[in-house]
Design an enzyme around this catalytic site. Structure first.
Site, short mmCIF file in Angstrom:
data_model
loop_
_atom_site.label_atom_id
_atom_site.label_comp_id
_atom_site.label_asym_id
_atom_site.label_seq_id
_atom_site.Cartn_x
_atom_site.Cartn_y
_atom_site.Cartn_z
N ASP A 131 0.94 -1.27 0.12
CA ASP A 131 -0.04 -0.02 -0.12
C ASP A 131 0.77 1.27 0.09
OD1 ASP A 131 -2.40 -1.76 0.14
OD2 ASP A 131 -2.37 -1.57 2.37
N GLY B 259 1.60 3.06 -2.50
CA GLY B 259 1.13 3.75 -3.95
C GLY B 259 1.60 3.20 -5.16
N LYS B 260 1.82 1.93 -5.15
CA LYS B 260 2.46 1.36 -6.39
C LYS B 260 1.45 1.64 -7.84
CE LYS B 260 2.41 -2.47 -4.11
NZ LYS B 260 2.16 -2.21 -2.81
N GLY C 226 -4.38 -4.60 -3.56
CA GLY C 226 -5.53 -3.76 -3.96
C GLY C 226 -4.65 -2.37 -4.41
N HIS C 227 -4.75 -1.75 -5.77
CA HIS C 227 -4.07 -0.88 -6.27
C HIS C 227 -4.68 0.08 -6.77
CE1 HIS C 227 -0.39 -3.89 -7.25
NE2 HIS C 227 -0.46 -3.74 -5.94
N ARG D 11 3.63 -29.52 -5.27
CA ARG D 11 3.54 -30.11 -6.78
C ARG D 11 1.98 -30.66 -6.62
NH1 ARG D 11 9.17 -32.35 -5.64
NH2 ARG D 11 8.18 -32.48 -3.65
N GLN E 64 2.16 -6.08 -2.95
CA GLN E 64 2.65 -6.16 -1.86
C GLN E 64 3.96 -5.43 -1.54
OE1 GLN E 64 1.36 -9.70 -3.42
NE2 GLN E 64 -0.38 -8.69 -2.50
N THR F 225 -7.54 -1.39 1.00
CA THR F 225 -8.34 -1.27 -0.37
C THR F 225 -9.16 -2.73 -0.45
OG1 THR F 225 -6.47 -0.19 -0.90
CG2 THR F 225 -7.90 -1.01 -2.58
N PRO G 104 -8.85 -0.93 9.15
CA PRO G 104 -7.96 0.30 9.61
C PRO G 104 -6.40 -0.35 9.71
CG PRO G 104 -9.16 -0.38 11.54
CD PRO G 104 -9.61 -1.42 10.39
N HIS H 288 2.76 10.58 -0.31
CA HIS H 288 2.22 10.83 0.93
C HIS H 288 2.84 11.96 1.61
CE1 HIS H 288 0.60 6.78 0.05
NE2 HIS H 288 -0.47 7.02 0.22
N ASP I 251 2.06 14.91 1.41
CA ASP I 251 0.99 15.69 1.68
C ASP I 251 0.08 15.35 3.09
OD1 ASP I 251 0.16 13.65 -0.11
OD2 ASP I 251 -1.86 14.21 0.34
N GLY J 9 -0.30 13.60 -3.38
CA GLY J 9 -1.80 13.44 -3.44
C GLY J 9 -2.01 12.38 -4.20
P1 GDP Z 1 -0.69 0.08 -3.48
O1 GDP Z 1 -1.29 -1.10 -3.02
O2 GDP Z 1 0.78 0.15 -3.24
O3 GDP Z 1 -1.26 0.34 -5.08
O4 GDP Z 1 -1.43 1.39 -2.79
P2 GDP Z 1 -3.02 1.40 -2.46
O5 GDP Z 1 -3.83 1.85 -3.61
O6 GDP Z 1 -3.39 0.13 -1.59
O7 GDP Z 1 -3.00 2.55 -1.33
C1 GDP Z 1 -2.40 3.69 -1.46
C2 GDP Z 1 -3.50 4.85 -1.32
O8 GDP Z 1 -2.96 6.30 -1.15
C3 GDP Z 1 -4.50 5.04 -2.56
O9 GDP Z 1 -5.73 5.49 -1.72
C4 GDP Z 1 -3.81 5.96 -3.12
O10 GDP Z 1 -4.66 6.62 -4.24
C5 GDP Z 1 -3.39 6.77 -2.27
N1 GDP Z 1 -2.07 7.61 -2.56
C6 GDP Z 1 -1.11 7.31 -3.45
N2 GDP Z 1 -0.11 8.23 -3.42
C7 GDP Z 1 -0.55 9.16 -2.62
C8 GDP Z 1 -0.08 10.27 -2.14
O11 GDP Z 1 1.07 10.76 -2.45
N3 GDP Z 1 -0.66 11.24 -1.33
C9 GDP Z 1 -1.99 10.94 -0.90
N4 GDP Z 1 -2.49 11.56 -0.16
N5 GDP Z 1 -2.46 9.76 -1.24
C10 GDP Z 1 -2.00 8.83 -2.16
P1 IMO Z 2 -0.68 -4.30 -2.15
O1 IMO Z 2 -0.40 -4.96 -3.36
C1 IMO Z 2 -0.79 -4.58 2.17
C2 IMO Z 2 -0.86 -8.71 3.96
C3 IMO Z 2 -2.30 -9.16 4.57
C4 IMO Z 2 -1.36 -9.90 5.74
C5 IMO Z 2 -0.31 -10.77 4.80
C6 IMO Z 2 -0.65 -12.18 4.24
O2 IMO Z 2 -2.09 -3.41 -2.08
O3 IMO Z 2 0.31 -3.47 -1.41
P2 IMO Z 2 -2.20 -12.47 2.17
O4 IMO Z 2 -3.69 -12.69 2.00
O5 IMO Z 2 -1.37 -12.25 1.04
O6 IMO Z 2 -1.81 -14.31 2.39
O7 IMO Z 2 -1.92 -11.92 3.61
O8 IMO Z 2 0.10 -9.66 3.96
N1 IMO Z 2 -0.92 -8.08 2.57
C7 IMO Z 2 -1.12 -6.97 2.17
N2 IMO Z 2 -0.69 -5.68 2.99
N3 IMO Z 2 -0.83 -4.72 0.91
C8 IMO Z 2 -1.20 -5.50 0.23
O9 IMO Z 2 -0.92 -5.65 -1.22
C9 IMO Z 2 -1.24 -6.95 0.70
N4 IMO Z 2 -1.44 -8.03 0.31
C10 IMO Z 2 -1.40 -9.00 1.51
O10 IMO Z 2 -2.76 -8.06 5.26
O11 IMO Z 2 -0.65 -9.41 6.81
MG MG Z 3 -3.09 -1.81 -1.87
#
Ligand code: GDP
Ligand code: IMO
Ligand code: MG
Length: 459
Positions: free
Chosen positions: A12, A14-15, A39-40, A141, A232, A326, A331, A358, A360, A445
């Site tokens: 998470d 922000g990939k 969850g991207h 396997r 991840q 996502t 939380p 992030h 900001d 942002g």
């Molecule tokens: P990912 O799993 O690495 O792709 O990241 P997520 O999408 O799960 O979580 C990143 C969250 O932060 C998303 O809601 C993005 O829209 C938001 N986001 C990404 N970059 C920024 C940033 O620079 N600032 C803010 N405020 N939000 C950001």
């Molecule tokens: P993105 O790509 C944050 C965490 C889960 C748990 C552990 C194992 O959005 O960054 P799993 O279901 O993979 O066996 O869970 O890894 N986890 C993540 N945490 N972002 C993710 O993906 C995650 N994918 C799995 O919360 O702790």
């Molecule tokens: Mg994510």
């Protein structure tokens, strides 16, 4: 030349947004590991796209590949493609025949194992998507691969071997009755055969299956540009993360080679961009030396919501950053940036550049801290130790930075790096110096236009 996007922390970071930004220059965006646990988020033109399986390049109409290192839940894949179609996109997704299939029983087993572990406070806090059980079967396997769905005889043989084992696991090891489960069909060979044979037909009709290695090699030979989208993050990598609080794949850069069938020299010839969140978030359990406050159920030994200054800070950052999962809506745990974690990550991945997001979210705080190093048994550590038990005993030595004001971040993104408040630049430069990598982008942002681009890795 390829660009590999890797999460440097706990996911998470922000990939998705960075793939969307730099992926403009790519023709193909390939995922190399993970599944619908990801969850991207891509935010563009007021529209928010949440992608768990389809590579984020879909928002810009890029060809998406799910490499052999991925685990694919076909139900999620088709649902997600349909959702994107409803939003007016036309995703072109190819799935590696060598990728493993998440079957309904994998999800059930993920849930059962987490429940059992939780009796001793040992749960990982998985996303419940069946990721671990599917990779277990791959390593054991006995997995079913995407290519197996295309041949009904092979599919039936594989199901007949594996399903009775899973049924026995549920009944004899976990002491549950399959017929009492919410979806007993998950353990029924005939029901599974019918559903997954049809999925195989649908994949074949849509010309969706590929030999990822050959597909990507041919694309590159034709002059197309490839981007790898890690899911991840490094600290939940099964080898380099805080085991056992990890996912079951390799989000680290080496995974891009193994998980697509391209040579490590191809990956190394390109750029490896580490995505860093300017603070730390974590969904799920395990230690977190720079954690502020805690989340009941996820933070170890934290049974009751506390109060106090750090709790307030954590809540502030969580709300400002919208730090709720996502995939699961949970939380996220929140902490200060952890440099020993990032130094480990930079070593493991060999980042050639960084995107720091992030900044900001931290705006408006009087001071911003980072865990500069750890104290463990009277010694100062600059990088995180290999065992989770040791990591859990590390105390962070905090370093303080003057905070920066909340400003018009869109204007900053337009004006460029020098428009970033000076104190935030000091913070960014500290991180870049410590990790010996240049800052390529700064997220100010969530939107595509809310990024300060310092250097485009494709140029
Ligand atoms: P990912 O799993 O690495 O792709 O990241 P997520 O999408 O799960 O979580 C990143 C969250 O932060 C998303 O809601 C993005 O829209 C938001 N986001 C990404 N970059 C920024 C940033 O620079 N600032 C803010 N405020 N939000 C950001
Ligand atoms: P993105 O790509 C944050 C965490 C889960 C748990 C552990 C194992 O959005 O960054 P799993 O279901 O993979 O066996 O869970 O890894 N986890 C993540 N945490 N972002 C993710 O993906 C995650 N994918 C799995 O919360 O702790
Ligand atoms: Mg994510």
């Amino acid at each position: 030349m390829t660009v590999t996007i890797v999460g440097s922390q706990l996911g998470d970071e922000g990939k998705g947004g960075v793939v969307d930004l730099f992926g403009d220059a790519a023709d193909v965006v390939a995922r190399y590991q993970g599944g619908d646990n990801a969850g991207h988020t891509v935010v563009h033109d007021g529209e928010k796209y949440k992608l768990s399986l389809v590579p984020s390049g879909a928002v810009r109409g890029k060809v998406g590949v799910l490499g052999n290192g991925c685990v694919v839940n076909p139900r999620t894949l088709f649902d997600e493609i349909e959702t994107l179609q409803e939003k007016g996109l036309d995703p072109d997704v190819r799935v590696a025949e060598r990728a493993h299939v998440i079957l309904p029983f994998h999800r059930v087993l993920d849930g059962i194992e987490e429940d059992v572990k939780s009796e001793d406070d040992q749960e990982v806090g998985t996303t419940g998507r069946g990721i671990g059980p599917t990779y277990e079967d791959k390593a054991g396997r006995r997995g079913i691969r995407v290519g197996d769905l295309l041949d009904p005889d092979v599919l039936r043989d594989r199901l007949e071997y594996v399903v009775p084992q899973k049924r026995a696991l549920v009944e004899d090891v976990y002491g549950a009755d399959v017929s009492d489960l919410e979806n007993p069909d998950a353990f029924d060979v005939d029901a599974l055969f019918e559903e997954f044979r049809e999925i195989g037909e649908r994949l074949a009709e849509g010309n969706m299956t590929v030999n990822a290695s050959a597909f990507l090699t041919d694309a590159m030979a034709d002059g197309e540009t490839v981007m790898f989208e890690g899911a991840q993050g490094t600290i939940i990598d099964i080898d380099h993360g805080n085991y056992p609080y990890v996912t079951s794949s390799n989000p680290t850069a080496g995974g891009a080679a193994v998980g697509t069938g391209l040579s490590p020299t191809v990956i190394a010839d390109g750029e490896i961009v580490g995505i860093v969140k300017a603070y730390l978030t974590r969904v799920g359990s395990g230690p977190l030396p720079t954690e502020l406050g805690g989340v009941v159920g996820d933070t170890p030994d934290y049974d009751e919501q506390g109060d106090g200054e750090n709790e307030e800070l954590a809540t502030y950052i969580r709300e400002e950053g919208g730090e709720y999962g996502t995939v699961t809506g949970r939380p996220r745990r929140v902490g200060w940036l952890d440099m020993p974690m990032l130094r480990h990550s930079a070593r493991v991945n060999g980042f050639t550049g960084l995107a720091i997001n992030h900044i900001d979210v931290l705006a408006g705080l009087e001071e911003v801290k980072v865990g500069h190093s750890y104290e463990l048994d009277g010694e100062e550590l600059l990088a995180m130790p290999p065992t989770t038990e040791e990591w859990g005993r590390c105390e962070a030595n905090l370093k303080s930075f003057d905070g920066w004001d909340d400003v018009d971040w869109s204007a900053v993104a337009d004006e460029g790096y020098e428009a970033i408040p000076e104190n935030a630049r000091t913070y960014l430069e500290y991180v870049a110096d410590e990790l010996e990598a240049d800052v390529y982008a700064v997220g100010v942002g969530p939107g595509r236009g809310e990024t300060v681009v310092v250097e485009n890795p494709y140029e």
